[in-house]
Design a protein around this motif. Structure first.
Motif, PDB file in Angstrom:
ATOM      1  N   MET A   1       0.824  -1.207   0.000  1.00  0.00           N
ATOM      2  CA  MET A   1       0.000   0.000   0.000  1.00  0.00           C
ATOM      3  C   MET A   1       0.867   1.270   0.000  1.00  0.00           C
ATOM      4  O   MET A   1       0.561   2.239  -0.674  1.00  0.00           O
ATOM      5  CB  MET A   1      -0.937   0.009   1.230  1.00  0.00           C
ATOM      6  CG  MET A   1      -2.063  -0.998   1.147  1.00  0.00           C
ATOM      7  SD  MET A   1      -3.249  -0.584  -0.171  1.00  0.00           S
ATOM      8  CE  MET A   1      -3.967   0.907   0.492  1.00  0.00           C
ATOM      9  N   GLU A   2       1.961   1.205   0.815  1.00  0.00           N
ATOM     10  CA  GLU A   2       2.833   2.381   0.903  1.00  0.00           C
ATOM     11  C   GLU A   2       3.469   2.705  -0.447  1.00  0.00           C
ATOM     12  O   GLU A   2       3.588   3.863  -0.828  1.00  0.00           O
ATOM     13  CB  GLU A   2       3.926   2.141   1.939  1.00  0.00           C
ATOM     14  CG  GLU A   2       3.400   2.171   3.372  1.00  0.00           C
ATOM     15  CD  GLU A   2       4.521   2.020   4.387  1.00  0.00           C
ATOM     16  OE1 GLU A   2       5.703   2.014   3.951  1.00  0.00           O
ATOM     17  OE2 GLU A   2       4.218   1.938   5.583  1.00  0.00           O
ATOM     18  N   ALA A   3       3.876   1.650  -1.185  1.00  0.00           N
ATOM     19  CA  ALA A   3       4.474   1.850  -2.501  1.00  0.00           C
ATOM     20  C   ALA A   3       3.484   2.499  -3.457  1.00  0.00           C
ATOM     21  O   ALA A   3       3.831   3.399  -4.233  1.00  0.00           O
ATOM     22  CB  ALA A   3       4.973   0.534  -3.074  1.00  0.00           C
ATOM     23  N   LYS A   4       2.196   2.028  -3.360  1.00  0.00           N
ATOM     24  CA  LYS A   4       1.158   2.608  -4.224  1.00  0.00           C
ATOM     25  C   LYS A   4       0.920   4.079  -3.876  1.00  0.00           C
ATOM     26  O   LYS A   4       0.714   4.920  -4.746  1.00  0.00           O
ATOM     27  CB  LYS A   4      -0.148   1.827  -4.077  1.00  0.00           C
ATOM     28  CG  LYS A   4      -0.132   0.495  -4.780  1.00  0.00           C
ATOM     29  CD  LYS A   4      -1.503  -0.161  -4.689  1.00  0.00           C
ATOM     30  CE  LYS A   4      -1.532  -1.497  -5.432  1.00  0.00           C
ATOM     31  NZ  LYS A   4      -2.861  -2.129  -5.351  1.00  0.00           N
ATOM     32  N   THR A   5       0.962   4.365  -2.562  1.00  0.00           N
ATOM     33  CA  THR A   5       0.745   5.749  -2.117  1.00  0.00           C
ATOM     34  C   THR A   5       1.842   6.671  -2.613  1.00  0.00           C
ATOM     35  O   THR A   5       1.587   7.773  -3.103  1.00  0.00           O
ATOM     36  CB  THR A   5       0.683   5.803  -0.566  1.00  0.00           C
ATOM     37  OG1 THR A   5      -0.332   4.940  -0.107  1.00  0.00           O
ATOM     38  CG2 THR A   5       0.412   7.224  -0.095  1.00  0.00           C
ATOM     39  N   VAL A   6       3.087   6.173  -2.478  1.00  0.00           N
ATOM     40  CA  VAL A   6       4.240   6.963  -2.951  1.00  0.00           C
ATOM     41  C   VAL A   6       4.147   7.191  -4.451  1.00  0.00           C
ATOM     42  O   VAL A   6       4.352   8.289  -4.947  1.00  0.00           O
ATOM     43  CB  VAL A   6       5.560   6.258  -2.593  1.00  0.00           C
ATOM     44  CG1 VAL A   6       6.738   6.953  -3.267  1.00  0.00           C
ATOM     45  CG2 VAL A   6       5.751   6.227  -1.085  1.00  0.00           C
ATOM     46  N   ARG A   7       3.792   6.059  -5.161  1.00  0.00           N
ATOM     47  CA  ARG A   7       3.676   6.159  -6.615  1.00  0.00           C
ATOM     48  C   ARG A   7       2.574   7.141  -7.001  1.00  0.00           C
ATOM     49  O   ARG A   7       2.697   7.907  -7.940  1.00  0.00           O
ATOM     50  CB  ARG A   7       3.403   4.770  -7.208  1.00  0.00           C
ATOM     51  CG  ARG A   7       3.586   4.720  -8.726  1.00  0.00           C
ATOM     52  CD  ARG A   7       3.330   3.336  -9.307  1.00  0.00           C
ATOM     53  NE  ARG A   7       4.253   2.353  -8.749  1.00  0.00           N
ATOM     54  CZ  ARG A   7       3.866   1.363  -7.950  1.00  0.00           C
ATOM     55  NH1 ARG A   7       2.599   1.230  -7.618  1.00  0.00           N
ATOM     56  NH2 ARG A   7       4.759   0.506  -7.472  1.00  0.00           N
ATOM     57  N   SER A   8       1.490   7.087  -6.252  1.00  0.00           N
ATOM     58  CA  SER A   8       0.349   7.977  -6.518  1.00  0.00           C
ATOM     59  C   SER A   8       0.747   9.439  -6.327  1.00  0.00           C
ATOM     60  O   SER A   8       0.399  10.310  -7.138  1.00  0.00           O
ATOM     61  CB  SER A   8      -0.812   7.627  -5.593  1.00  0.00           C
ATOM     62  OG  SER A   8      -1.872   8.531  -5.785  1.00  0.00           O
ATOM     63  N   LYS A   9       1.485   9.669  -5.228  1.00  0.00           N
ATOM     64  CA  LYS A   9       1.930  11.046  -4.963  1.00  0.00           C
ATOM     65  C   LYS A   9       2.885  11.530  -6.037  1.00  0.00           C
ATOM     66  O   LYS A   9       2.827  12.688  -6.475  1.00  0.00           O
ATOM     67  CB  LYS A   9       2.592  11.128  -3.593  1.00  0.00           C
ATOM     68  CG  LYS A   9       1.602  11.038  -2.435  1.00  0.00           C
ATOM     69  CD  LYS A   9       2.314  11.176  -1.098  1.00  0.00           C
ATOM     70  CE  LYS A   9       1.301  11.130   0.054  1.00  0.00           C
ATOM     71  NZ  LYS A   9       1.973  11.246   1.375  1.00  0.00           N
ATOM     72  N   LEU A  10       3.793  10.636  -6.458  1.00  0.00           N
ATOM     73  CA  LEU A  10       4.745  11.000  -7.502  1.00  0.00           C
ATOM     74  C   LEU A  10       4.040  11.311  -8.818  1.00  0.00           C
ATOM     75  O   LEU A  10       4.420  12.229  -9.549  1.00  0.00           O
ATOM     76  CB  LEU A  10       5.775   9.887  -7.709  1.00  0.00           C
ATOM     77  CG  LEU A  10       6.806   9.692  -6.594  1.00  0.00           C
ATOM     78  CD1 LEU A  10       7.664   8.462  -6.859  1.00  0.00           C
ATOM     79  CD2 LEU A  10       7.701  10.925  -6.480  1.00  0.00           C
ATOM     80  N   ASN A  11       3.005  10.507  -9.094  1.00  0.00           N
ATOM     81  CA  ASN A  11       2.223  10.738 -10.318  1.00  0.00           C
ATOM     82  C   ASN A  11       1.532  12.097 -10.272  1.00  0.00           C
ATOM     83  O   ASN A  11       1.437  12.801 -11.285  1.00  0.00           O
ATOM     84  CB  ASN A  11       1.192   9.628 -10.511  1.00  0.00           C
ATOM     85  CG  ASN A  11       1.849   8.319 -10.942  1.00  0.00           C
ATOM     86  OD1 ASN A  11       2.960   8.320 -11.486  1.00  0.00           O
ATOM     87  ND2 ASN A  11       1.176   7.204 -10.704  1.00  0.00           N
ATOM     88  N   LYS A  12       1.026  12.439  -9.066  1.00  0.00           N
ATOM     89  CA  LYS A  12       0.360  13.733  -8.905  1.00  0.00           C
ATOM     90  C   LYS A  12       1.342  14.889  -9.092  1.00  0.00           C
ATOM     91  O   LYS A  12       1.022  15.897  -9.721  1.00  0.00           O
ATOM     92  CB  LYS A  12      -0.300  13.825  -7.528  1.00  0.00           C
ATOM     93  CG  LYS A  12      -1.554  12.988  -7.390  1.00  0.00           C
ATOM     94  CD  LYS A  12      -2.159  13.145  -5.996  1.00  0.00           C
ATOM     95  CE  LYS A  12      -3.430  12.295  -5.856  1.00  0.00           C
ATOM     96  NZ  LYS A  12      -4.029  12.424  -4.507  1.00  0.00           N
TER      97      LYS A  12
END
Length: 695
Positions: A1-12
């Motif tokens: 989940m943390e990896a997805k969150t980081v990836r999501s933030k980076l995408n944003k």
């Protein structure tokens, strides 16, 4: 989940930077940041107080908003690449100004850019010395942004353009600029209507505004000529009549009929006179000349050049008109304008005239300007033998140049007026080891420390030349004038200057006094001594004409005779090209007033003293403005003094074959040349030099 969150933030974050407005803000901030850093680290703008600090931070923004905002009218990749290209162009302009400022303590103007072709030769050595590795950091953001777009880290936004966004940004940029201008005018009134230092304009309004402002000034100068008429001379005549000084009867005509040698001491400053390194005189020959009982030496004589540097000095010496606020009179107006210069005046009184320069004829547009000034002969690089080790920097080394000049000096019908322009003592003050004869100074400033070595070389060159004049019989029949054209060490080296002067630090007043250059007039039988009169290069022409017995009661000259007994406090107010001035009483440097002890008295003046300073400022402003009016309007085409014939430029040619043929005709006609008097036997063998290149 943390990896997805980081990836999501980076995408944003990526999406935010990839949006058209997000990329715009990124480019804007990066450009503002590097500009502000350059202002503070590469320029010396003299920022004082919170308001000036604020304006310095603010002024890059209005034009950046305007220029980058234009790209927002386009969609997709085009918008992004337009912003990057604009950033690149801006960075190149910033980079060019960093280099120019480092050498000249000034900013590039359109006048300088237009004249760059005439002064570009031999600049590669200077540029290699000027560039610092960290200068290239101004391109860092451009490179990074280009790579991010190229490799699609930033993905262009292809959404439909909302034209209200760029329109609003452009309107905001205009409003912000006028707000900036209003605050600047409040802190520095009449910023654009009076002649101030270019540092002021950049400090208050920014480098982009200065580029546009200088372009406007250049355009205005070209249109001024078209609108000028003879009535524009009325104010000029009033000023000249009011400020003309009567010649000193003790000196008027004292040098009549004598040959005149004008020896140009390149970048030579007054502080070098009697200066020692490790107990050893740097310039023993020039020191002896300066103190000779038959030499009038001025110890309060200032260079008054602007951006035209050497060309400004020549313009003032030959015409008693100032250089321009930007660019060069010689390059912008030397070909087309009407002048009433010293060479023409003397030619019309029986003198032969010549200028000698060991560089290409087009340097500073001399090959055209000299015709306008009435020089019969111009011996440039084409006339000299040249080898790889004969040159350094800006032309032939002085010892080689002066030795070879003898070949032409001896052919000039006497009396003659000969100007010899030395060049070896020129920035970056490098000299091959075999020609070094004194240790460098130890300021640890690479620009400064070699200065004494090239000055010593110049001094040795002068010693050899004077020795020749004595052996050839020219010394006793000549008036020898030596002058420094401009500073050698700019104000951008305060720590080194302080060390050279034996001070802990230097003030703005000290730096103004550091602008003194030598002016020496020598002739056997002349009552010499150290003259303390304040003066500058604008005063050389009227001083020399009076010594030569040339009546010039109706000529248009901005200077006055420094030997006149009419010299007063106002005539001793010496104008600098940026509107500052120095005088025996008060000096104005920037926003501060100094007394003659170098103490700040800005807020301590009585009403009477303030009135005197205001009158001095008005005198300086008027003098500079009228001179500019004469030059930019070509006003002398409307007026010819009595006894002066308008110069016919078609009479002169500097093409070597034709010019040498004409020189022979002059010799046959006049029969007064040194060569003729020596029955055709050359005096070249009398010239002794220790130049290692010739051994």
């Amino acid at each position: 989940m943390e990896a997805k969150t980081v990836r999501s933030k980076l995408n944003k974050i990526q999406a935010a930077f990839s949006s058209r407005i997000g990329f715009f803000i990124t480019v804007l901030v990066l450009f503002w940041l590097k500009t502000y850093i350059v202002y503070n680290t590469k320029f010396t703008l003299g920022v004082n107080g919170g308001m000036q600090e604020f304006l310095l931070a603010l002024n890059p923004i209005p034009f950046a908003l305007l220029l980058f905002g234009i790209a927002l009218f386009f969609k997709g990749k085009k918008s992004y690449w337009i912003m990057i290209v604009i950033d690149l162009i801006q960075s190149m302009w910033l980079f060019a100004n960093i280099l120019y400022y480092r050498e000249f303590s000034d900013f590039l103007t359109m006048g300088v850019v237009k004249s760059s072709g005439s002064v570009s030769n031999n600049l590669s050595l200077s540029i290699s010395q000027i560039i610092h590795p960290d200068d290239f950091l101004v391109f860092l953001d451009v490179i990074i942004l280009a790579l991010l777009v190229t490799f699609k880290v930033i993905k262009p936004d292809f959404k439909k353009v909302n034209y209200w966004v760029p329109t609003s940004i452009i309107i905001a940029s205009i409003a912000l600029f006028f707000g900036n201008l209003g605050l600047a005018e409040k802190d520095r009134s009449q910023l654009l209507t009076r002649t101030f230092d270019n540092n002021y304009i950049v400090k208050y309004l920014g480098l982009d505004f200065f580029a546009g402002y200088s372009t406007y000034q250049s355009h205005k100068e070209s249109t001024t000529r078209a609108k000028a008429n003879s009535g524009d001379l009325d104010d000029v005549f009033k000023f000249v009549k009011k400020n003309r000084t009567a010649p000193n009867v003790q000196y008027f005509g004292k040098a009549k009929g004598k040959n005149v040698f004008m020896i140009h001491l390149e970048s030579f400053q007054q502080f070098l006179i009697d200066y020692k390194v490790n107990g050893e005189e740097v310039t023993p020959t020039i020191n002896k000349f300066y103190h000779d009982q038959n030499t009038i030496s001025f110890d309060n004589f200032f260079n008054q050049v602007g951006q035209g540097k050497t060309s400004d000095a020549e313009t003032m010496l030959e015409t008693s008109l100032y250089g321009l606020p930007s660019g060069s009179v010689m390059t912008s107006y030397g070909t087309s304008n009407t002048f009433q210069a010293m060479p023409a005046m003397l030619e019309q009184r029986g003198y032969s005239t010549a200028s000698f320069h060991g560089d290409v004829g087009s340097f500073w547009n001399r090959d055209n300007t000299y015709k306008s000034w009435g020089y019969q002969n111009y011996f440039s690089k084409d006339y000299y033998k040249d080898k790889a080790d004969y040159e350094i920097g800006y032309g032939l080394k002085d010892k080689i140049f002066l030795k070879q000049s003898v070949k032409y000096i001896e052919q000039l019908p006497q009396p003659f007026y000969a100007k010899l322009i030395t060049v070896t003592n020129h920035y970056p003050y490098e000299l091959d080891k075999k020609n070094q004869s004194i240790e460098k100074t130890t300021t640890k400033d690479a620009t400064v420390d070699g200065y004494v070595q090239t000055a010593r070389y110049l001094d040795q060159s002068i010693a050899e030349f004077i020795d020749y004049l004595k052996k050839a019989g020219l010394y006793d029949n000549s008036m020898i004038v030596m002058y420094g054209d401009h500073y050698g060490i700019s104000d951008n080296h305060p720590k080194a200057i302080a060390q050279l002067l034996g001070k802990k630090s230097v003030s703005s007043y000290d730096l103004a006094m550091f602008q003194k250059v030598p002016f020496m007039i020598h002739m056997n039988g002349l009552q010499g001594g150290i003259n303390h009169t304040y003066g500058g290069e604008i005063d050389v022409m009227p001083t020399l004409l009076d010594l030569l017995g040339v009546k010039n009661n109706d000529t248009v000259q901005m200077g006055h005779d420094l030997l006149s007994e009419d010299v007063n406090s106002m005539s001793q107010t010496v104008a600098f090209r940026n509107g500052n001035f120095v005088s025996p009483t008060y000096s104005k440097i920037g926003s501060k007033i100094y007394d003659n002890q170098g103490k700040v008295v800005t807020d301590k003046l009585s009403k009477e003293q303030q009135k005197q300073v205001d009158e001095q400022q008005d005198f300086v402003s008027n003098q500079l403005a009228l001179s500019d009016k004469i030059v930019t309007g070509d006003l002398l085409r409307f007026y010819t003094p009595k006894g002066f014939d308008k110069v016919d430029k078609t009479k002169y040619t500097y093409k070597k074959s034709d010019a040498l043929r004409n020189l022979k005709k002059q010799q046959k006609k006049e029969k007064t040349s040194l060569l003729y008097k020596n029955k055709g036997k050359t005096t070249e063998d009398l010239y002794q030099t220790d130049a290692p290149e010739l051994k």
